[in-house]
Design a protein around this motif. Structure first.
Motif, PDB file in Angstrom:
ATOM      1  N   THR A   2      46.842  34.575  38.340  1.00 59.38           N
ATOM      2  CA  THR A   2      47.847  33.100  38.493  1.00 59.38           C
ATOM      3  C   THR A   2      47.002  32.186  37.639  1.00 59.38           C
ATOM      4  O   THR A   2      47.500  30.937  37.045  1.00 59.38           O
ATOM      5  N   SER A   3      46.360  31.878  37.497  1.00 58.86           N
ATOM      6  CA  SER A   3      45.466  30.641  37.100  1.00 58.86           C
ATOM      7  C   SER A   3      43.412  31.336  36.391  1.00 58.86           C
ATOM      8  O   SER A   3      43.015  32.058  36.569  1.00 58.86           O
ATOM      9  N   ILE A   4      43.908  30.495  34.731  1.00 58.55           N
ATOM     10  CA  ILE A   4      41.969  31.539  34.663  1.00 58.55           C
ATOM     11  C   ILE A   4      41.470  29.977  34.908  1.00 58.55           C
ATOM     12  O   ILE A   4      41.966  28.212  34.205  1.00 58.55           O
ATOM     13  N   GLU A   5      39.840  30.163  35.449  1.00 60.33           N
ATOM     14  CA  GLU A   5      39.470  29.000  36.058  1.00 60.33           C
ATOM     15  C   GLU A   5      38.168  28.633  34.674  1.00 60.33           C
ATOM     16  O   GLU A   5      37.776  29.621  34.678  1.00 60.33           O
ATOM     17  N   PRO A   6      38.108  27.226  35.078  1.00 58.77           N
ATOM     18  CA  PRO A   6      36.925  26.848  34.063  1.00 58.77           C
ATOM     19  C   PRO A   6      35.930  27.376  34.549  1.00 58.77           C
ATOM     20  O   PRO A   6      35.061  28.112  35.899  1.00 58.77           O
ATOM     21  N   ASP A  89      48.735  32.689  29.033  1.00 56.83           N
ATOM     22  CA  ASP A  89      49.612  33.066  28.916  1.00 56.83           C
ATOM     23  C   ASP A  89      49.433  33.778  31.020  1.00 56.83           C
ATOM     24  O   ASP A  89      48.926  34.799  30.071  1.00 56.83           O
ATOM     25  N   ALA A  90      49.116  33.588  31.543  1.00 56.93           N
ATOM     26  CA  ALA A  90      48.136  33.885  32.990  1.00 56.93           C
ATOM     27  C   ALA A  90      49.107  35.242  33.224  1.00 56.93           C
ATOM     28  O   ALA A  90      48.177  35.750  34.120  1.00 56.93           O
ATOM     29  N   GLU A  91      50.173  35.256  33.486  1.00 60.90           N
ATOM     30  CA  GLU A  91      50.553  36.248  34.028  1.00 60.90           C
ATOM     31  C   GLU A  91      50.620  37.925  32.842  1.00 60.90           C
ATOM     32  O   GLU A  91      50.408  38.865  33.977  1.00 60.90           O
ATOM     33  N   THR A  92      50.377  37.754  31.422  1.00 60.64           N
ATOM     34  CA  THR A  92      50.266  38.964  30.913  1.00 60.64           C
ATOM     35  C   THR A  92      48.508  39.845  30.815  1.00 60.64           C
ATOM     36  O   THR A  92      48.903  40.751  31.432  1.00 60.64           O
ATOM     37  N   PRO A  93      47.749  38.936  31.099  1.00 59.74           N
ATOM     38  CA  PRO A  93      47.560  37.786  30.763  1.00 59.74           C
ATOM     39  C   PRO A  93      46.992  37.388  29.296  1.00 59.74           C
ATOM     40  O   PRO A  93      46.737  39.014  28.720  1.00 59.74           O
ATOM     41  N   PHE A 124      38.278  39.986  28.554  1.00 59.30           N
ATOM     42  CA  PHE A 124      38.849  40.987  28.316  1.00 59.30           C
ATOM     43  C   PHE A 124      37.925  41.680  28.908  1.00 59.30           C
ATOM     44  O   PHE A 124      38.517  43.018  29.870  1.00 59.30           O
ATOM     45  N   GLU A 125      36.810  41.566  29.481  1.00 60.90           N
ATOM     46  CA  GLU A 125      36.359  42.505  30.526  1.00 60.90           C
ATOM     47  C   GLU A 125      35.790  41.106  31.694  1.00 60.90           C
ATOM     48  O   GLU A 125      35.940  41.747  33.122  1.00 60.90           O
ATOM     49  N   THR A 126      36.175  40.540  32.258  1.00 65.18           N
ATOM     50  CA  THR A 126      36.382  39.821  33.606  1.00 65.18           C
ATOM     51  C   THR A 126      37.741  39.316  33.965  1.00 65.18           C
ATOM     52  O   THR A 126      39.031  39.386  34.294  1.00 65.18           O
TER      53      THR A 126
END
Length: 198
Positions: A2-6, A89-93, A124-126
Motif C-alpha cells: 500500500t505504500s513505499i516507505e523512506p 503507483d503502489a498497487e501495481t507497484p 525490483f528485488e524488495t
C-alpha cells in the motif's frame, strides 16, 4: 503493498538518505557546484529555492506519490545531489526514478550508476516492481544517453507533454526497464562500477 516507505540505501560510492530539511545547506552547496540551476533543459533548484523544493518533495511524499532522497558521497561525506522515486503507483507497484541531479564535480565518478543500482535493486528485488520508468527532456541529450547506458529501452516521446520553468512546452522521452531485463541491467551496472575505485 500500500505504500513505499523512506529508506537509507548504501552503495559503493553513495548513500541515499531520506530527504529532510536538515540536508538544506549541503544541497545548496551541491547545486552551486556547476551552477546547475542555470541549465535550461533540466530542473535543478536555485540556492534560494532549495528549501521550497525540499518542502515540495516532502509534501509529495506525504501524499504517497514520491520518496525523495539526498545523495551523499561515501568518499567525502558531502551531499552531492538529490534523486527520487516518483509517480508511485503502489498497487501495481510501479514507479519512476527521476528528479535527479548531481553536483558537477560528481559527474563521471561512478556516483550516478551507483545511485541507479541502489534504486533499481530496491525497486525490483524488495518492492517487487514489474517495471521502472525514467523520463527526461527531449533536449537533454546527456540524460537520454545516461538512461540508455543503464539498459533502459525507450518507450516513446510525449510531445508537448509539459511546460519547462520558462513556460516553453517540452517533449518528454519515456524509458523503462522491465523486471525480466533487470538481471542484465544489474550486471551492466556492476561491471561499470568495477571500473571506478572507491
Amino acid at each position: 503493498m500500500t505504500s513505499i516507505e523512506p529508506i537509507t540505501l548504501t552503495g559503493k560510492f553513495v548513500t541515499l538518505e531520506p530527504l529532510s530539511q536538515e540536508h538544506h545547506h549541503g544541497l545548496v552547496d551541491a547545486a552551486r557546484d556547476g551552477d546547475l540551476w542555470k541549465l535550461w533543459y533540466t530542473s535543478v533548484p536555485t540556492p534560494e529555492g532549495m528549501a521550497a523544493e525540499i518542502d515540495r518533495r516532502l509534501g509529495l511524499q506525504s501524499q504517497g506519490t514520491m520518496v525523495p532522497f539526498a545523495t551523499r558521497s561515501n568518499t567525502t561525506g558531502k551531499l552531492i545531489g538529490m534523486t527520487t522515486y516518483m509517480n508511485i503507483d503502489a498497487e501495481t507497484p510501479r514507479l519512476e526514478i527521476g528528479s535527479t541531479w548531481n553536483a558537477a564535480s560528481a559527474h563521471g565518478t561512478g556516483t550516478n550508476p551507483d545511485s541507479k543500482l541502489l534504486l533499481l535493486r530496491h525497486a525490483f528485488e524488495t518492492l517487487g516492481c514489474p517495471a521502472v520508468e525514467f523520463r527526461t527532456h527531449w533536449m537533454n541529450q546527456q540524460s537520454r544517453e545516461a538512461i540508455a547506458r543503464l539498459g533502459a529501452k525507450q518507450d516513446g516521446v510525449l510531445r508537448n507533454h509539459s511546460r519547462s520553468k520558462d513556460g516553453a512546452l517540452r517533449d518528454t522521452v519515456v524509458f523503462s526497464i522491465l523486471e525480466h531485463e533487470w538481471p542484465a541491467v544489474r550486471n551492466g551496472l556492476e561491471f561499470r562500477l568495477a571500473k571506478y575505485s572507491a
